[in-house]
Design a protein around this motif. Structure first.
Motif, PDB file in Angstrom:
ATOM      1  N   LEU A 128      50.348  39.799  30.181  1.00  0.00           N
ATOM      2  CA  LEU A 128      49.953  38.551  30.844  1.00  0.00           C
ATOM      3  C   LEU A 128      48.511  38.659  31.342  1.00  0.00           C
ATOM      4  O   LEU A 128      47.676  37.792  31.063  1.00  0.00           O
ATOM      5  N   VAL A 187      45.008  36.656  30.330  1.00  0.00           N
ATOM      6  CA  VAL A 187      44.220  35.980  31.371  1.00  0.00           C
ATOM      7  C   VAL A 187      42.820  36.595  31.481  1.00  0.00           C
ATOM      8  O   VAL A 187      41.812  35.894  31.449  1.00  0.00           O
ATOM      9  N   THR A 200      49.401  32.506  38.145  1.00  0.00           N
ATOM     10  CA  THR A 200      48.680  32.683  36.875  1.00  0.00           C
ATOM     11  C   THR A 200      47.602  31.607  36.716  1.00  0.00           C
ATOM     12  O   THR A 200      46.447  31.909  36.388  1.00  0.00           O
ATOM     13  N   VAL A 254      48.705  29.082  31.007  1.00  0.00           N
ATOM     14  CA  VAL A 254      50.067  29.152  31.559  1.00  0.00           C
ATOM     15  C   VAL A 254      51.093  28.731  30.501  1.00  0.00           C
ATOM     16  O   VAL A 254      52.114  29.393  30.311  1.00  0.00           O
TER      17      VAL A 254
END
Lengths: 201, 201
Positions: free
Chosen positions: A157, A161, A90, A186
Motif C-alpha cells: 500500500l 502511495v 490513505t 484509494v
C-alpha cells in the motif's frame, strides 16, 4: 561560485533551499559548502540560522512527519469502521504527499547514518505501524481480505502511495485529474483494477 | 585501503561488485577509485575488463532490462485475454525483480545524466508503455475499470511492484510466503484489498 547576497533568509526559506539540495545530492553528499552556494550566502550566515545541516534535516523531515501524524488525529481517522478509517488515512496521506512533496521525498530517502536519520526512520515505522493496525482491525471486521499478510499489504500500500514522489510535481494550474488523484489511489488500492463484479473468479 | 589482490575477476563477477557500489554510493557518486577499492584490484586491472564505469552501468542495466523485456515474449504474455496477459506480466515482473534485485534497483535509480542512463530510461519507458497498452486493451475488453486514467494506473501499478526493491532481500532459505509474493502483488493490484463481494458500494 555564486556572489554572496544579502542574507534575507528565515529558517523557513532556508529550509526550502536545503531540502532541494538534499534531494538533488543526497543528504550524505551535501556539504555546508553546497548549501552555502545554493543559498548564495556564506556558511557563517547559515550557522546564524541553524546549528548545521543535521538541524536542517531534522526540521525538514519533521515537517513531513508532523503532516502525516496529524492525519491520524483527524475525525475521519478515529471514527467509523476501521476500513473507512484506513481508506481515509490513505487518501489524506496522498494529500500530504502532494502538498509537501520535497519534504516527503527527503523523508522517504533517509538512510539512517545519523541520529536524526535514525529518529526519522523510527517515526516512519511508527506511522506505518499505526496504519498496519487499522488494516488489521479492518480484516478482523471482515471488510478487508484475510488471505494477505498485513505487513506485506502495508508495504505494498505504501509502495503505491509513496511512488507518487517519483513523478508527481505540483503545477501552477494543477493537471487534469489532480483533484481526483487521492481518490484514484484509494480506489485502486482497495478495490483493485478489475472492473466491478469481476472478482473472486 | 585494501591490499591489491590477484585479479581473478570475470566481467560477470566484476559486475556484481560494481552494482553493489553503484547502489550504495549512487552511480554519479562512484569513481573508478571506489570500484578499485571495493574489488580489491587496481584501476588498470578494471580497465583490462571494461572500458570504464559507464560500460559497467550499461551491462548492469541491460541485465535488468533483458530480464524484463523477455517476459513480454513469453506465451503467457502473448496469448489469451489482455487482462490475463497483463496479470501474467505483472507476476513475472515481480519474479524478475526478486531474482535480479540489485540490477533492477540500479535500473530504477538511473537519473539520465549520461548517454547510457538516458538509453536505460528510454527502455524503461518503452517497457511501461507496453504494459500500458495491455492495460488499455483490458479496459476495452471490459475486464478492467474504465474510470481510471491508464497512465496513472500504470504508474501506480509499477509504484507498487517496484517498491519491492526497497525492502525485499533474498534469503538463503527464503522467507515465509516468499513463493506467494508475486501472486499476492497481482491479487492486491488487480482485485484490491477489500474482501470479496464488498465492491461497487
Amino acid at each position: 561560485m555564486t556572489t554572496a547576497k544579502r542574507d534575507t533568509y528565515t529558517p523557513e526559506t532556508l529550509l526550502t533551499v536545503a531540502v532541494r539540495v538534499f534531494n538533488e545530492r543526497g543528504y550524505d553528499g551535501t556539504s555546508m559548502e553546497h548549501l552555502s552556494r545554493a543559498a548564495g550566502i556564506s556558511k557563517s550566515s547559515i550557522y546564524h540560522h541553524v546549528a548545521g545541516k543535521e538541524e536542517l534535516l531534522r526540521r525538514a523531515v519533521s515537517r513531513a512527519l508532523d503532516g502525516l501524524f496529524a492525519i491520524l488525529d483527524e475525525p475521519g481517522a478515529v471514527r467509523g469502521r476501521a476500513v473507512e478509517r484506513v481508506e481515509y488515512v490513505t487518501r489524506r496521506t496522498v494529500d500530504v504527499l502532494m502538498a509537501e512533496v520535497p519534504y516527503v521525498t527527503l523523508l522517504l530517502r533517509v538512510r539512517g547514518n545519523t541520529k536524526t536519520e535514525r529518529w526519522a526512520l523510527e517515526r516512519r515505522r511508527e506511522f506505518d505501524q499505526r496504519v498496519a493496525e487499522l488494516l488489521k482491525a479492518a480484516v478482523a471486521d471482515g471488510d478487508l481480505r484475510a488471505d494477505v499478510d498485513i505487513r506485506l499489504a502495508t508495504r505494498l500500500l505504501f509502495g503505491m502511495v509513496n511512488s507518487l514522489v517519483e513523478w508527481y510535481r505540483p503545477q501552477p494550474d494543477g493537471f487534469p485529474g489532480e483533484e481526483q488523484l487521492a481518490d484514484t489511489v484509494v480506489q485502486l488500492a482497495f478495490e483493485g483494477m478489475r472492473a466491478n463484479g469481476d472478482r473472486g473468479r
